[in-house]
Design a protein around this motif. Structure first.
Motif, mmCIF file in Angstrom:
data_model
loop_
_atom_site.group_PDB
_atom_site.id
_atom_site.type_symbol
_atom_site.label_atom_id
_atom_site.label_comp_id
_atom_site.label_asym_id
_atom_site.label_seq_id
_atom_site.Cartn_x
_atom_site.Cartn_y
_atom_site.Cartn_z
ATOM 1 N N GLY A 121 0.743 -1.280 0.030
ATOM 2 C CA GLY A 121 -0.116 -0.051 0.047
ATOM 3 C C GLY A 121 0.812 1.262 -0.125
ATOM 4 O O GLY A 121 0.353 2.501 0.343
ATOM 5 N N LEU A 122 2.068 1.184 -0.354
ATOM 6 C CA LEU A 122 3.013 2.378 -0.376
ATOM 7 C C LEU A 122 2.840 3.145 -1.738
ATOM 8 O O LEU A 122 2.737 2.645 -2.839
ATOM 9 N N THR A 123 2.807 4.498 -1.535
ATOM 10 C CA THR A 123 3.204 5.414 -2.556
ATOM 11 C C THR A 123 4.315 5.991 -2.650
ATOM 12 O O THR A 123 4.725 6.522 -1.478
ATOM 13 N N LEU A 135 12.034 -0.358 -7.881
ATOM 14 C CA LEU A 135 10.885 -0.592 -7.241
ATOM 15 C C LEU A 135 9.700 -0.630 -8.441
ATOM 16 O O LEU A 135 8.653 -1.109 -8.090
ATOM 17 N N GLN A 136 10.378 -0.893 -9.750
ATOM 18 C CA GLN A 136 9.473 -1.181 -10.908
ATOM 19 C C GLN A 136 8.805 -2.629 -10.810
ATOM 20 O O GLN A 136 9.381 -3.467 -10.406
ATOM 21 N N ASP A 137 7.486 -2.524 -10.845
ATOM 22 C CA ASP A 137 6.708 -3.721 -10.813
ATOM 23 C C ASP A 137 6.660 -4.339 -9.625
ATOM 24 O O ASP A 137 6.346 -5.656 -9.551
ATOM 25 N N VAL A 138 6.804 -3.785 -8.529
ATOM 26 C CA VAL A 138 6.894 -4.573 -7.189
ATOM 27 C C VAL A 138 5.402 -4.203 -6.678
ATOM 28 O O VAL A 138 4.733 -3.217 -6.612
ATOM 29 N N ALA A 139 4.748 -5.743 -6.385
ATOM 30 C CA ALA A 139 3.535 -5.475 -5.913
ATOM 31 C C ALA A 139 3.329 -4.653 -4.665
ATOM 32 O O ALA A 139 4.037 -4.680 -3.751
ATOM 33 N N GLU A 142 3.291 1.675 -5.412
ATOM 34 C CA GLU A 142 3.246 2.506 -6.699
ATOM 35 C C GLU A 142 4.319 3.589 -6.523
ATOM 36 O O GLU A 142 4.295 4.375 -5.594
ATOM 37 N N VAL A 143 4.948 3.886 -7.756
ATOM 38 C CA VAL A 143 6.077 4.709 -8.013
ATOM 39 C C VAL A 143 5.662 5.992 -8.614
ATOM 40 O O VAL A 143 4.941 5.920 -9.878
ATOM 41 N N ILE A 144 5.986 7.125 -8.352
ATOM 42 C CA ILE A 144 5.714 8.471 -9.089
ATOM 43 C C ILE A 144 7.186 9.051 -9.247
ATOM 44 O O ILE A 144 7.807 9.276 -8.486
#
Length: 261
Positions: A121-123, A135-139, A142-144
């Motif tokens: 649940g992290l942004t 962090l790409q595609d880590v369940a 969400e990465v901004i």
């Protein structure tokens, strides 16, 4: 003695006296002249000292506070301490939070830990290209990515990054820095300093991740005074003068791996 241990002792000698002679280092470290010169060369590549005839001086003693080391050069120093700081930072992150990670080698280690942590649940807002890749595609994450102009240390900086951050709010920013001393946080890059300030401004609180080799380094551009930092995560190699100063300020200092400050 490991190369990293020798280099930390050379760096400590330079910071204590402003300079260190090869002959003195050969005697104190009980190694060859060539070994000392190789260690100084490694520190110089990382921007931590400046090579001169017969030894090394602090990078700002007649040197260039605009020198910006690359990511790999910075990554090679204080590895165990950076890893310990990253683990301590991981323990402060809770599921469901929105956090920002600045570009940097210690924040990159934190990103790697987050990728395998199972914290969901992290942004995560970042201006670090390598952090975004980690962090790409880590369940559950969400990465901004801010966008911006790329620096030698793989940070995205400038007006685009700053405008993105101005419209965001996060629970906490985890900030890596080039230099840390009594006057505050600094970096060699003017645009990166502005983006780091934007990272701090978008957060309810700021935690600085800085191993002991950062103390005494001064870059051209000031990011913020120490009083603007809520928490400093460091290690037990911090020199006595730094410990005294940090204890005397409102800065909260957190030790890692059982270190005491």
């Amino acid at each position: 003695m490991l190369a990293s241990q020798r280099q930390e002792r050379i760096l400590a000698a330079v910071r204590a006296e402003g300079a260190a002679r090869v002959a003195d280092l050969v005697e104190s470290l009980d190694v060859s002249d060539m070994t000392v010169r190789r260690d100084i060369a490694e520190l110089a590549r990382a921007g931590l000292v400046r090579r001169v005839h017969g030894g090394a001086v602090a990078p700002t003693v007649g040197g260039r506070p605009t020198d910006e080391p690359g990511f790999e050069a910075k990554r090679s120093l204080a590895g165990p301490q950076k890893a310990a700081i990253a683990r301590a930072a991981l323990a402060t992150i809770q599921p469901g939070q929105a956090i920002a990670l600045s570009a940097g080698t210690t924040t990159y280690l934190l990103a790697e830990l987050l990728a395998g942590s199972g914290v969901e649940g992290l942004t995560i807002v970042t201006n670090g290209l390598r952090i975004a890749d980690a962090l790409q595609d880590v369940a559950g994450i969400e990465v901004i990515l801010t966008g911006g102009v790329r620096t030698p240390s793989d940070a995205l900086v400038g007006p685009v990054a700053d405008a993105t951050l101005a419209n965001l709010r996060v629970d906490r920013t985890y900030l890596g820095v080039h230099g840390l001393d009594a006057s505050g946080l600094t970096t060699p890059n003017l645009a990166e300093a502005a983006t780091d300030r934007a990272l701090m401004a978008c957060a309810a609180a700021t935690t600085v991740l800085a191993d002991h080799t950062k103390w005494g380094l001064v870059g051209l551009a000031r990011i913020a005074p120490l009083e603007d930092v809520d928490t400093l995560l460091t290690d037990d190699g911090l020199p006595p003068d730094a410990r005294r100063h940090l204890t005397a300020t409102t800065l909260v200092t957190v030790a890692t791996d059982g270190a005491t400050l």
